[in-house]
Design a protein around this motif. Structure first.
Motif, PDB file in Angstrom:
ATOM      1  N   SER A 123       0.842  -1.185   0.000  1.00 53.37           N
ATOM      2  CA  SER A 123       0.000   0.000   0.000  1.00 53.37           C
ATOM      3  C   SER A 123       0.883   1.243   0.000  1.00 53.37           C
ATOM      4  CB  SER A 123      -0.973   0.012   1.178  1.00 53.37           C
ATOM      5  OG  SER A 123      -1.985   0.987   0.957  1.00 53.37           O
ATOM      6  N   VAL A 124       0.246   2.381   0.190  1.00 57.78           N
ATOM      7  CA  VAL A 124       0.914   3.677   0.069  1.00 57.78           C
ATOM      8  C   VAL A 124       0.674   4.477   1.340  1.00 57.78           C
ATOM      9  CG1 VAL A 124       0.942   5.874  -1.182  1.00 57.78           C
ATOM     10  CG2 VAL A 124       0.735   3.710  -2.438  1.00 57.78           C
ATOM     11  N   ILE A 147      -3.050   4.589   3.424  1.00 60.82           N
ATOM     12  CA  ILE A 147      -4.166   3.893   2.780  1.00 60.82           C
ATOM     13  C   ILE A 147      -4.159   2.465   3.310  1.00 60.82           C
ATOM     14  CG2 ILE A 147      -5.231   3.265   0.578  1.00 60.82           C
ATOM     15  CD1 ILE A 147      -3.572   5.595  -0.649  1.00 60.82           C
ATOM     16  N   ASP A 148      -4.933   2.257   4.339  1.00 68.48           N
ATOM     17  CA  ASP A 148      -4.849   1.052   5.158  1.00 68.48           C
ATOM     18  C   ASP A 148      -5.631  -0.111   4.535  1.00 68.48           C
ATOM     19  OD1 ASP A 148      -4.227  -0.626   7.213  1.00 68.48           O
ATOM     20  OD2 ASP A 148      -5.604   0.266   8.662  1.00 68.48           O
ATOM     21  N   ARG A 149      -5.212  -0.504   3.359  1.00 66.09           N
ATOM     22  CA  ARG A 149      -5.767  -1.681   2.690  1.00 66.09           C
ATOM     23  C   ARG A 149      -4.788  -2.136   1.615  1.00 66.09           C
ATOM     24  NH1 ARG A 149      -8.226  -0.574  -2.339  1.00 66.09           N
ATOM     25  NH2 ARG A 149      -8.534   1.637  -2.817  1.00 66.09           N
ATOM     26  N   ASP A 150      -4.949  -3.353   1.142  1.00 66.52           N
ATOM     27  CA  ASP A 150      -4.114  -3.851   0.053  1.00 66.52           C
ATOM     28  C   ASP A 150      -4.447  -3.058  -1.205  1.00 66.52           C
ATOM     29  OD1 ASP A 150      -3.326  -5.669   1.937  1.00 66.52           O
ATOM     30  OD2 ASP A 150      -4.464  -7.342   1.105  1.00 66.52           O
ATOM     31  N   LEU A 151      -3.494  -2.273  -1.693  1.00 61.39           N
ATOM     32  CA  LEU A 151      -3.785  -1.309  -2.753  1.00 61.39           C
ATOM     33  C   LEU A 151      -3.073  -1.616  -4.059  1.00 61.39           C
ATOM     34  CD1 LEU A 151      -5.129   1.469  -3.472  1.00 61.39           C
ATOM     35  CD2 LEU A 151      -2.956   2.522  -2.784  1.00 61.39           C
ATOM     36  N   VAL A 152      -1.796  -1.954  -3.987  1.00 57.49           N
ATOM     37  CA  VAL A 152      -1.022  -2.186  -5.208  1.00 57.49           C
ATOM     38  C   VAL A 152      -0.227  -3.477  -5.061  1.00 57.49           C
ATOM     39  CG1 VAL A 152      -0.850   0.271  -5.768  1.00 57.49           C
ATOM     40  CG2 VAL A 152       0.946  -0.813  -4.401  1.00 57.49           C
ATOM     41  N   LEU A 153       0.314  -3.936  -6.183  1.00 56.12           N
ATOM     42  CA  LEU A 153       1.142  -5.145  -6.198  1.00 56.12           C
ATOM     43  C   LEU A 153       2.099  -5.056  -7.372  1.00 56.12           C
ATOM     44  CD1 LEU A 153       0.017  -8.677  -5.296  1.00 56.12           C
ATOM     45  CD2 LEU A 153       1.204  -8.406  -7.464  1.00 56.12           C
ATOM     46  N   ILE A 154       3.304  -5.603  -7.188  1.00 54.60           N
ATOM     47  CA  ILE A 154       4.278  -5.662  -8.275  1.00 54.60           C
ATOM     48  C   ILE A 154       4.309  -7.098  -8.782  1.00 54.60           C
ATOM     49  CG2 ILE A 154       6.668  -5.216  -8.959  1.00 54.60           C
ATOM     50  CD1 ILE A 154       6.933  -3.443  -6.453  1.00 54.60           C
ATOM     51  N   VAL A 173      14.517  -1.064 -11.939  1.00 56.34           N
ATOM     52  CA  VAL A 173      13.333  -0.557 -11.249  1.00 56.34           C
ATOM     53  C   VAL A 173      12.396   0.157 -12.209  1.00 56.34           C
ATOM     54  CG1 VAL A 173      12.518   1.045  -9.472  1.00 56.34           C
ATOM     55  CG2 VAL A 173      14.514  -0.392  -9.033  1.00 56.34           C
ATOM     56  N   GLN A 174      12.937   0.936 -13.122  1.00 50.72           N
ATOM     57  CA  GLN A 174      12.084   1.690 -14.032  1.00 50.72           C
ATOM     58  C   GLN A 174      11.290   0.793 -14.967  1.00 50.72           C
ATOM     59  OE1 GLN A 174      12.029   5.514 -14.090  1.00 50.72           O
ATOM     60  NE2 GLN A 174      10.096   4.567 -14.627  1.00 50.72           N
ATOM     61  N   ASP A 175      11.833  -0.359 -15.316  1.00 49.51           N
ATOM     62  CA  ASP A 175      11.160  -1.242 -16.268  1.00 49.51           C
ATOM     63  C   ASP A 175      10.450  -2.421 -15.608  1.00 49.51           C
ATOM     64  OD1 ASP A 175      12.144   0.315 -18.347  1.00 49.51           O
ATOM     65  OD2 ASP A 175      13.954  -0.908 -18.577  1.00 49.51           O
ATOM     66  N   ASP A 176      11.001  -2.945 -14.520  1.00 49.70           N
ATOM     67  CA  ASP A 176      10.554  -4.232 -13.996  1.00 49.70           C
ATOM     68  C   ASP A 176       9.722  -4.156 -12.722  1.00 49.70           C
ATOM     69  OD1 ASP A 176      12.174  -5.260 -16.022  1.00 49.70           O
ATOM     70  OD2 ASP A 176      13.898  -5.494 -14.672  1.00 49.70           O
ATOM     71  N   MET A 177       9.743  -3.029 -12.009  1.00 47.33           N
ATOM     72  CA  MET A 177       9.221  -3.030 -10.649  1.00 47.33           C
ATOM     73  C   MET A 177       8.187  -1.945 -10.396  1.00 47.33           C
ATOM     74  SD  MET A 177      12.391  -4.261  -8.330  1.00 47.33           S
ATOM     75  CE  MET A 177      11.187  -4.977  -7.218  1.00 47.33           C
ATOM     76  N   LEU A 178       7.389  -1.622 -11.390  1.00 47.77           N
ATOM     77  CA  LEU A 178       6.363  -0.604 -11.208  1.00 47.77           C
ATOM     78  C   LEU A 178       5.082  -1.247 -10.687  1.00 47.77           C
ATOM     79  CD1 LEU A 178       6.938   1.557 -14.407  1.00 47.77           C
ATOM     80  CD2 LEU A 178       8.055   1.695 -12.167  1.00 47.77           C
ATOM     81  N   PRO A 179       4.548  -0.775  -9.558  1.00 50.36           N
ATOM     82  CA  PRO A 179       3.358  -1.392  -8.971  1.00 50.36           C
ATOM     83  C   PRO A 179       2.088  -1.064  -9.753  1.00 50.36           C
ATOM     84  CG  PRO A 179       4.053   0.495  -7.679  1.00 50.36           C
ATOM     85  CD  PRO A 179       5.102   0.296  -8.710  1.00 50.36           C
ATOM     86  N   VAL A 180       1.218  -2.048  -9.904  1.00 47.28           N
ATOM     87  CA  VAL A 180      -0.046  -1.885 -10.616  1.00 47.28           C
ATOM     88  C   VAL A 180      -1.093  -1.343  -9.649  1.00 47.28           C
ATOM     89  CG1 VAL A 180      -1.873  -3.054 -11.890  1.00 47.28           C
ATOM     90  CG2 VAL A 180       0.524  -3.768 -12.184  1.00 47.28           C
ATOM     91  N   LEU A 181      -1.768  -0.266 -10.075  1.00 48.10           N
ATOM     92  CA  LEU A 181      -2.785   0.370  -9.238  1.00 48.10           C
ATOM     93  C   LEU A 181      -4.211   0.035  -9.670  1.00 48.10           C
ATOM     94  CD1 LEU A 181      -3.650   2.441  -7.029  1.00 48.10           C
ATOM     95  CD2 LEU A 181      -3.449   4.221  -8.783  1.00 48.10           C
ATOM     96  N   THR A 182      -4.488   0.104 -10.982  1.00 42.64           N
ATOM     97  CA  THR A 182      -5.874  -0.005 -11.431  1.00 42.64           C
ATOM     98  C   THR A 182      -5.932  -0.238 -12.940  1.00 42.64           C
ATOM     99  OG1 THR A 182      -8.011   1.179 -11.505  1.00 42.64           O
ATOM    100  CG2 THR A 182      -6.031   2.517 -11.738  1.00 42.64           C
TER     101      THR A 182
END
Length: 434
Positions: A123-124, A147-154, A173-182
Motif C-alpha cells: 500500500s501507500v 491507505i490502510d488496505r491492500d492497494l497495489v502489487l508488483i 526498477v524503471q522497467d521491472d518493478m512498477l506497482p499496478v494500481l488499477t
C-alpha cells in the motif's frame, strides 16, 4: 518460549509506522502521554525548566527528546537511531499507462533487496502538504496519510518468459518493478490519497509517498523464538531506545537524550539526518537554558558525554555461513551486538566498547561482537556521521537480524528487550573515564 510482551509491543509500534513520518508521529504521542512538552525550533527562545521533559521534531520525520536534571549537569547521555527504512518512493507525475493498467512511477529509496517486493500486497503511506494561497501569503499544512488496505502489487514475470529467473536476475526498477494500481487509466494515486485523507485532490500541493509491505509483524519458530516484520531496521532500535528513555529514572548529573534521525538509508545528508546540525543545535539550546552555562561549559559537557548509536546488525546466517567473519558471528537471541570496523564505518573503539560492556554487565544483559569479513566492505551508520558535528565518545551497536533491507526482515524475539534493559541502565549511569 512464552510470548514476549515487549517484542509484541515493538511489533505493534512498527505496524503503526509505515513511514518515518508515522514513526515520529507515534513517538510524539507516546512522549506526550508520558508528560513531555513539545518545543518548536522556530521559537525565538526555549523557556526550559529544570527537572522537566521536552521534545522537538524536524521535518516531521526526526525527533530529539530530553530530560533535564534538577540542577546543573555534567554531560549528555544520548541514544541515536533512525526512523527510515528502504522502500520505493512514488515520483511526481506518478501515473504510467501500461498494458491496459495504470502503474505507479517509483524509484528506490535506499539500498534494498528487490526480489522480495514482488507478488505481495502493498500500500501507500506518507505525508501530503495542503496549501492555502492568497496574494502575498502562503499557508502550508501537513497531513499524514496511510491507505490502510491492500492497494497495489508488483507482479513477477512468469518463469515461462524468463527461464533464468532462478539463476540470478538483475532488476531494473524503471522497467521491472512498477506497482499496478488499477485498470482505470483516467485515475491517479492522488485520487486515492485525497479520498483516504478526506481532502480535495486539488488542495494537495505536494506529497512524500512511499510503498510499504502490508504484512504485519509476527512471532515464528518452534517456540515463537523469532520475529518477522517489515522495517525492523531500524524501528526495532527506535522503539527499544524510546522505551528505555521514557522508563529510565532521572539522572541527577546528566541530561538524558533520545535522538531519532531520518534519511540514514540514503546517507543522512539532509537537514533531518545525522549529518545535519539537528543534534548540535538542540544540545546547544539546552546548554543555553542554564543561566550559569556558556560555551566553555558546553565544550566540557560534550567531552564528557557518550552516545549509543543503535542500528541493527547482521546475524550469522545458517545458509550463508561463509559470509561471516570466522569468529565474530552474532546470533539472534544472544544479546546486543557491538560493532567494530577498522575503517571507522563504526565508531566503536576500546574505550567506548569498555564503557558499554560495563553498562551491559551492570544490567545483566548479554552482548556479542560483529566485524565484517576482512574481504567484504560493510555499510556505515549514524555514529561516525553525527560525530563529525558533535564529537562524542560513541559506541555503535545493534540487534542481530537476517534479511536486512528486505520488506520482511527476521530477528530474535528476546533481543529488543535486552536492548531496552541495557539502555535503561545506560540512562541512569554516571560515566567516568580517567
Amino acid at each position: 518460549m512464552e510470548n514476549n510482551k515487549f517484542a509484541a509491543k515493538m511489533l505493534d509500534f512498527i505496524n503503526r509506522s509505515p513511514t518515518s513520518f508515522h514513526a515520529v508521529s507515534n513517538l510524539k504521542a507516546l512522549l506526550i502521554e508520558n508528560g513531555y512538552t513539545e518545543l518548536k525550533e522556530e521559537s525565538r527562545k526555549w523557556a526550559l525548566e529544570s527537572n522537566k521533559k521536552y521534545f522537538v521534531t524536524r521535518n516531521s520525520s526526526a525527533l530529539i527528546a530530553f530530560k533535564l536534571p534538577e540542577a546543573d549537569f555534567d554531560a549528555f547521555l544520548i541514544t541515536a537511531s533512525h526512523s527510515d527504512s528502504p522502500s520505493f518512493k512514488i515520483k511526481e507525475n506518478a501515473s504510467i499507462k501500461a498494458a491496459g493498467t495504470l502503474v505507479l512511477n517509483v524509484e528506490k529509496y535506499g539500498g534494498m533487496l528487490c526480489a522480495p517486493w514482488f507478488d505481495r500486497p502493498l500500500s501507500v503511506a506518507g505525508r501530503i502538504v495542503l496549501a492555502e494561497r492568497k496574494s502575498g501569503f502562503v499557508s502550508l499544512t501537513e497531513k499524514l496519510v496511510n491507505i490502510d488496505r491492500d492497494l497495489v502489487l508488483i507482479p513477477n514475470l512468469a518463469i515461462h518468459m524468463n527461464r533464468e529467473a532462478n539463476t540470478g536476475t538483475k532488476y531494473n526498477v524503471q522497467d521491472d518493478m512498477l506497482p499496478v494500481l488499477t485498470t482505470d487509466q483516467s485515475s491517479s494515486i492522488l485520487d486515492v490519497v485525497a479520498q483516504s485523507a478526506n481532502v480535495k485532490k486539488e488542495d494537495i500541493e505536494s506529497a512524500d509517498l512511499f510503498l510499504y509491505n502490508r504484512d504485519k509483524g509476527t512471532f515464528w519458530g518452534k517456540d515463537n523464538e523469532f520475529v518477522a516484520s517489515p522495517r525492523l531496521d531500524d524501528l526495532e532500535c527506535v522503539y527499544s531506545c524510546a522505551s528505555a528513555f521514557i522508563s529510565a529514572s532521572e539522572n541527577k548529573k546528566n541530561v538524558q537524550v533520545l535522538a531519532v534521525f531520518d534519511n540514514e538509508e540514503v546517507g543522512s545528508g539532509t537537514r533531518q539526518g545525522a549529518d545535519s546540525t539537528f543534534l548540535e543545535d538542540t544540545l546547544r539550546r539546552i546548554n543555553l537554558s542554564f543561566a550559569a552555562r556558556g560555551e566553555e561549559e558546553y565544550f566540557s559537557a560534550i567531552a564528557k558525554s557518550f552516545m549509543v548509536s543503535a542500528d541493527n546488525a547482521h546475524a550469522f546466517h545458517p545458509n550463508f555461513q561463509s559470509k561471516a567473519d570466522p569468529v565474530n558471528r552474532p546470533v539472534v537471541n544472544k544479546g546486543i551486538v557491538i560493532k567494530f570496523n577498522a575503517a571507522q564505518k563504526y565508531t566503536t573503539d576500546s574505550l567506548s566498547a569498555a564503557l558499554f560492556q560495563s553498562v551491559c554487565k551492570n544490567a545483566s544483559v548479554p552482548y556479542q561482537f560483529f566485524t565484517n569479513r576482512s574481504d567484504i566492505a560493510g555499510g556505515s551508520t549514524l555514529g561516525n556521521i553525527s560525530t563529525s558535528h558533535v564529537p562524542l565518545k560513541t559506541v555503535d551497536i545493534g540487534l542481530a537480524q537476517w534479511a536486512m533491507h528486505s520488506p520482511m526482515e527476521s530477528a530474535g524475539a528476546l533481543d529488543a528487550e535486552y536492548l531496552e534493559k541495557a539502555l535503561k541502565e545506560f540512562y541512569q549511569t554516571t560515566l567516568e573515564t580517567k
